[in-house]
Design a protein around this motif. Structure first.
Motif, PDB file in Angstrom:
ATOM      1  N   ARG A 139      18.000  38.872  75.716  1.00 14.66           N
ATOM      2  CA  ARG A 139      16.767  39.339  75.072  1.00 14.66           C
ATOM      3  C   ARG A 139      16.325  40.625  75.756  1.00 14.66           C
ATOM      4  NH1 ARG A 139      14.129  36.351  71.503  1.00 14.66           N
ATOM      5  NH2 ARG A 139      14.704  34.154  71.217  1.00 14.66           N
ATOM      6  N   VAL A 140      16.061  41.643  74.951  1.00 13.42           N
ATOM      7  CA  VAL A 140      15.581  42.924  75.454  1.00 13.42           C
ATOM      8  C   VAL A 140      14.212  43.173  74.856  1.00 13.42           C
ATOM      9  CG1 VAL A 140      16.029  45.388  75.631  1.00 13.42           C
ATOM     10  CG2 VAL A 140      17.938  43.775  75.643  1.00 13.42           C
ATOM     11  N   ARG A 141      13.256  43.445  75.709  1.00 12.12           N
ATOM     12  CA  ARG A 141      11.880  43.621  75.253  1.00 12.12           C
ATOM     13  C   ARG A 141      11.724  44.995  74.577  1.00 12.12           C
ATOM     14  NH1 ARG A 141       7.599  42.952  79.844  1.00 12.12           N
ATOM     15  NH2 ARG A 141       8.814  41.014  79.978  1.00 12.12           N
ATOM     16  N   GLY A 142      11.242  44.972  73.350  1.00 12.44           N
ATOM     17  CA  GLY A 142      10.920  46.204  72.635  1.00 12.44           C
ATOM     18  C   GLY A 142      12.119  47.040  72.262  1.00 12.44           C
ATOM     19  N   ALA A 143      13.303  46.460  72.124  1.00 16.35           N
ATOM     20  CA  ALA A 143      14.498  47.222  71.748  1.00 16.35           C
ATOM     21  C   ALA A 143      15.365  46.364  70.855  1.00 16.35           C
ATOM     22  CB  ALA A 143      15.282  47.666  72.986  1.00 16.35           C
ATOM     23  N   SER A 144      16.093  47.008  69.978  1.00 11.07           N
ATOM     24  CA  SER A 144      17.004  46.308  69.073  1.00 11.07           C
ATOM     25  C   SER A 144      18.363  46.970  69.143  1.00 11.07           C
ATOM     26  CB  SER A 144      16.465  46.364  67.634  1.00 11.07           C
ATOM     27  OG  SER A 144      16.315  47.701  67.213  1.00 11.07           O
ATOM     28  N   ASP A 145      19.382  46.183  69.429  1.00 11.24           N
ATOM     29  CA  ASP A 145      20.751  46.668  69.534  1.00 11.24           C
ATOM     30  C   ASP A 145      21.577  46.003  68.448  1.00 11.24           C
ATOM     31  OD1 ASP A 145      23.163  47.687  70.233  1.00 11.24           O
ATOM     32  OD2 ASP A 145      23.076  47.079  72.340  1.00 11.24           O
ATOM     33  N   VAL A 146      22.216  46.830  67.618  1.00  8.39           N
ATOM     34  CA  VAL A 146      23.015  46.277  66.520  1.00  8.39           C
ATOM     35  C   VAL A 146      24.220  45.536  67.055  1.00  8.39           C
ATOM     36  CG1 VAL A 146      24.265  46.858  64.414  1.00  8.39           C
ATOM     37  CG2 VAL A 146      22.201  48.139  65.030  1.00  8.39           C
ATOM     38  N   LEU A 186      24.916  35.995  74.043  1.00 10.01           N
ATOM     39  CA  LEU A 186      24.826  35.235  75.290  1.00 10.01           C
ATOM     40  C   LEU A 186      25.150  36.165  76.457  1.00 10.01           C
ATOM     41  CD1 LEU A 186      24.501  32.405  76.653  1.00 10.01           C
ATOM     42  CD2 LEU A 186      27.000  32.195  76.483  1.00 10.01           C
ATOM     43  N   PHE A 187      24.295  36.139  77.468  1.00 12.05           N
ATOM     44  CA  PHE A 187      24.488  36.954  78.671  1.00 12.05           C
ATOM     45  C   PHE A 187      25.067  36.067  79.761  1.00 12.05           C
ATOM     46  CE2 PHE A 187      22.480  38.732  82.636  1.00 12.05           C
ATOM     47  CZ  PHE A 187      23.344  39.806  82.740  1.00 12.05           C
ATOM     48  N   VAL A 188      26.202  36.483  80.350  1.00 13.15           N
ATOM     49  CA  VAL A 188      26.922  35.677  81.342  1.00 13.15           C
ATOM     50  C   VAL A 188      27.017  36.475  82.637  1.00 13.15           C
ATOM     51  CG1 VAL A 188      29.008  34.363  81.841  1.00 13.15           C
ATOM     52  CG2 VAL A 188      28.271  34.664  79.463  1.00 13.15           C
ATOM     53  N   LEU A 189      26.642  35.835  83.735  1.00 12.45           N
ATOM     54  CA  LEU A 189      26.704  36.449  85.065  1.00 12.45           C
ATOM     55  C   LEU A 189      27.813  35.823  85.899  1.00 12.45           C
ATOM     56  CD1 LEU A 189      22.994  36.850  86.280  1.00 12.45           C
ATOM     57  CD2 LEU A 189      24.643  38.673  85.940  1.00 12.45           C
ATOM     58  N   ASN A 190      28.264  36.595  86.925  1.00 13.17           N
ATOM     59  CA  ASN A 190      29.158  36.082  87.975  1.00 13.17           C
ATOM     60  C   ASN A 190      30.560  35.781  87.461  1.00 13.17           C
ATOM     61  OD1 ASN A 190      29.348  35.602  90.725  1.00 13.17           O
ATOM     62  ND2 ASN A 190      29.104  33.397  90.488  1.00 13.17           N
ATOM     63  N   LEU A 191      31.052  36.619  86.557  1.00 13.34           N
ATOM     64  CA  LEU A 191      32.426  36.452  86.072  1.00 13.34           C
ATOM     65  C   LEU A 191      33.404  36.952  87.128  1.00 13.34           C
ATOM     66  CD1 LEU A 191      32.278  37.544  82.334  1.00 13.34           C
ATOM     67  CD2 LEU A 191      33.076  35.347  83.187  1.00 13.34           C
ATOM     68  N   PRO A 192      34.421  36.201  87.478  1.00 11.17           N
ATOM     69  CA  PRO A 192      35.395  36.655  88.481  1.00 11.17           C
ATOM     70  C   PRO A 192      36.222  37.826  87.959  1.00 11.17           C
ATOM     71  CG  PRO A 192      36.077  34.565  87.513  1.00 11.17           C
ATOM     72  CD  PRO A 192      34.701  34.835  86.998  1.00 11.17           C
ATOM     73  N   PRO A 193      36.806  38.630  88.837  1.00 13.24           N
ATOM     74  CA  PRO A 193      37.543  39.819  88.406  1.00 13.24           C
ATOM     75  C   PRO A 193      38.745  39.524  87.517  1.00 13.24           C
ATOM     76  CG  PRO A 193      37.063  39.905  90.760  1.00 13.24           C
ATOM     77  CD  PRO A 193      36.718  38.530  90.302  1.00 13.24           C
ATOM     78  N   TYR A 194      39.392  38.365  87.703  1.00  9.04           N
ATOM     79  CA  TYR A 194      40.593  38.060  86.933  1.00  9.04           C
ATOM     80  C   TYR A 194      40.279  37.515  85.540  1.00  9.04           C
ATOM     81  CZ  TYR A 194      39.344  33.564  89.060  1.00  9.04           C
ATOM     82  OH  TYR A 194      38.657  32.462  89.493  1.00  9.04           O
ATOM     83  N   CYS A 195      39.011  37.333  85.224  1.00 15.54           N
ATOM     84  CA  CYS A 195      38.631  36.786  83.920  1.00 15.54           C
ATOM     85  C   CYS A 195      38.596  37.920  82.891  1.00 15.54           C
ATOM     86  CB  CYS A 195      37.266  36.119  84.033  1.00 15.54           C
ATOM     87  SG  CYS A 195      36.884  35.025  82.652  1.00 15.54           S
ATOM     88  N   GLU A 223      31.982  41.724  75.457  1.00 16.60           N
ATOM     89  CA  GLU A 223      31.876  42.998  76.175  1.00 16.60           C
ATOM     90  C   GLU A 223      31.705  42.716  77.656  1.00 16.60           C
ATOM     91  OE1 GLU A 223      29.130  47.080  76.197  1.00 16.60           O
ATOM     92  OE2 GLU A 223      28.731  45.436  74.783  1.00 16.60           O
ATOM     93  N   LEU A 224      32.597  43.291  78.488  1.00 13.59           N
ATOM     94  CA  LEU A 224      32.541  43.129  79.937  1.00 13.59           C
ATOM     95  C   LEU A 224      32.030  44.411  80.573  1.00 13.59           C
ATOM     96  CD1 LEU A 224      35.908  41.278  80.677  1.00 13.59           C
ATOM     97  CD2 LEU A 224      33.671  40.294  80.262  1.00 13.59           C
ATOM     98  N   GLN A 225      31.138  44.278  81.565  1.00 11.96           N
ATOM     99  CA  GLN A 225      30.589  45.426  82.276  1.00 11.96           C
ATOM    100  C   GLN A 225      30.469  45.107  83.759  1.00 11.96           C
ATOM    101  OE1 GLN A 225      27.694  47.263  78.740  1.00 11.96           O
ATOM    102  NE2 GLN A 225      26.896  46.822  80.768  1.00 11.96           N
ATOM    103  N   GLU A 226      30.392  46.180  84.573  1.00  9.49           N
ATOM    104  CA  GLU A 226      30.237  45.984  86.002  1.00  9.49           C
ATOM    105  C   GLU A 226      28.849  45.464  86.354  1.00  9.49           C
ATOM    106  OE1 GLU A 226      31.265  49.422  88.192  1.00  9.49           O
ATOM    107  OE2 GLU A 226      33.267  49.604  87.347  1.00  9.49           O
ATOM    108  N   LYS A 227      27.827  45.877  85.610  1.00 12.98           N
ATOM    109  CA  LYS A 227      26.465  45.439  85.864  1.00 12.98           C
ATOM    110  C   LYS A 227      25.698  45.411  84.549  1.00 12.98           C
ATOM    111  CE  LYS A 227      25.139  50.148  87.146  1.00 12.98           C
ATOM    112  NZ  LYS A 227      24.517  50.986  88.207  1.00 12.98           N
ATOM    113  N   PRO A 228      24.597  44.691  84.483  1.00 12.53           N
ATOM    114  CA  PRO A 228      23.842  44.628  83.232  1.00 12.53           C
ATOM    115  C   PRO A 228      23.300  45.987  82.834  1.00 12.53           C
ATOM    116  CG  PRO A 228      23.167  42.900  84.753  1.00 12.53           C
ATOM    117  CD  PRO A 228      24.035  43.821  85.524  1.00 12.53           C
ATOM    118  N   GLY A 229      23.210  46.192  81.527  1.00 16.70           N
ATOM    119  CA  GLY A 229      22.696  47.448  81.015  1.00 16.70           C
ATOM    120  C   GLY A 229      23.236  47.732  79.635  1.00 16.70           C
ATOM    121  N   PRO A 230      22.848  48.864  79.059  1.00 19.56           N
ATOM    122  CA  PRO A 230      23.348  49.219  77.725  1.00 19.56           C
ATOM    123  C   PRO A 230      24.834  49.498  77.748  1.00 19.56           C
ATOM    124  CG  PRO A 230      22.146  51.046  78.692  1.00 19.56           C
ATOM    125  CD  PRO A 230      21.931  49.872  79.599  1.00 19.56           C
TER     126      PRO A 230
END
Length: 292
Positions: A56-63, A71-80, A99-106
Motif C-alpha cells: 500500500r502506497v499512500r496517495g499514489a497509484s501504480d499501474v 504482495l510485498f515480501v521482505l528478506n528474500l535470500p540471494p539465491y531465490c 519484481e525483485l529489487q535490492e530495497k523497497p521503492g519505485p
C-alpha cells in the motif's frame, strides 16, 4: 514437499501483527507483517523467514503494482529467483508478475526496456519482492497463510542452482551470439533513425509558422552547436570584446573634441619643458668642479 501447504490448520507459524512488533513461534515479526518459514531443500534442518505484507502506497497509484493485488515480501535470500518466487506464491493464486529489487521503492525500468544482452550486475545480498496476483483473492490467501511445515525452495522438479552450477549458468548466459546482437543493434538503429526523421520533419513544418497567438518558434537547425566555456575562456572572450569595443570608439569625431585634445597636448609639453629646465638648473648648482 507433499500435500497442500494451505490445508494445514494446526498452530500457525505465520501471525499477522497490527500495532507493535510481536513474537510468533520465537520470531520477532515487524509491525503489519506476517511471517512464513522456507527451506532451501527438503533435507535442510535450518529454515529462513520471509515477511509478507499487502503493498500500500499512500496517495499514489501504480499501474504495475495495484494495491489490492500486490504482495510485498521482505528478506528474500540471494539465491531465490523470480521463477522460484512465482512458483511459491502460485499456491495462493495465479501470479501475474514478480519484481525483485535490492530495497523497497519505485520500479527502475520495465523488462522491455532492459537489454537482454547486458542485464547488468545482479544483487548479491538479500532482496525484496513485489508479487502481483491476478485477483485480490490470491493476496488475501497469501496474507492468511497458516503453515506448519516450511515451504521448500529447491525441489527435484524445480531445482535452484547455487555454487558451481550457478557460476556455470551465469557464465553461459553472458556469452552473446554475434549475429543476434547485430540484428538487435540494426533494429535499434532503424527505430532511432525513424525517430530522428520524424523530429526533423516536424521541425520543418513548424519552422516559420506562427502559432495561434502569432509567435514564431525559432529552432537551432542550421546553427553550429554551442560548446560550454571554462572560466579562463570566458575571461579571454571578455577581453576580446573590450578590445573590439575600444577600436570601434570614434575619437575626435567633433571639432571641439579635436581642439580640446590639442590644447591639452600643448599644456603637457609646456609642463614637461618647465620640469626639464628646473632639473638642468639643479644639476648646474650641484657641480663642485668649476674650471672657469
Amino acid at each position: 514437499m507433499g500435500g497442500n501447504p494451505l490445508a494445514h490448520t494446526s498452530r500457525p507459524v505465520a501471525e499477522t501483527v497490527s500495532g507493535t512488533s510481536k513474537m510468533a513461534a520465537g520470531v520477532r515479526v515487524p509491525r503489519g507483517f506476517s511471517v512464513i518459514r522456507v527451506r532451501f531443500w527438503a533435507g535442510s534442518r535450518a529454515s529462513h523467514h520471509l515477511y509478507l505484507k499487502e503493498h500500500r502506497v499512500r496517495g499514489a497509484s501504480d499501474v504495475t503494482r495495484p494495491q489490492d493485488r500486490t504482495l510485498f515480501v521482505l528478506n528474500l535470500p540471494p539465491y531465490c529467483t523470480k521463477e522460484c518466487v512465482r512458483r511459491l506464491f502460485s499456491q495462493c493464486g495465479p501470479v501475474t508478475s514478480v519484481e525483485l529489487q535490492e530495497k523497497p521503492g519505485p520500479g527502475t525500468k520495465s523488462e522491455a526496456q532492459q537489454s537482454k544482452f547486458f542485464p547488468g550486475r545482479s544483487s548479491q545480498g538479500f532482496r525484496v519482492a513485489y508479487v502481483v496476483f491476478k485477483s485480490p483473492a490470491g493476496l488475501k490467501s497469501a496474507g492468511s497463510l497458516n503453515l506448519r511445515e516450511p515451504w521448500v525452495l529447491s525441489t527435484s522438479d524445480h531445482p535452484v542452482k547455487t555454487g558451481l552450477q550457478k557460476w556455470i549458468r551465469d557464465y553461459r548466459s553472458n556469452i552473446t551470439d554475434p549475429g543476434e546482437l547485430q540484428s538487435d543493434i540494426d533494429q535499434f538503429m532503424q527505430q532511432h533513425d525513424q525517430r530522428v526523421a520524424e523530429v526533423e520533419a516536424r521541425a520543418e513544418e513548424e519552422d516559420g509558422v506562427p502559432d495561434e497567438e502569432g509567435w514564431v518558434k525559432v529552432t537551432r537547425r542550421g546553427r553550429r552547436p554551442g560548446f560550454s566555456r571554462t572560466e579562463a575562456g570566458n575571461l579571454r572572450a571578455i577581453q576580446r570584446e573590450k578590445r573590439k569595443r575600444a577600436q570601434k570608439e570614434l575619437l575626435n569625431f567633433y571639432s571641439w573634441q579635436h581642439r580640446d585634445s590639442k590644447r591639452e597636448h600643448i599644456a603637457q609639453l609646456r609642463k614637461k619643458f618647465e620640469e626639464d629646465k628646473q632639473k638642468i638648473a639643479l644639476m648646474r648648482a650641484e657641480r663642485k668642479f668649476k674650471p672657469y
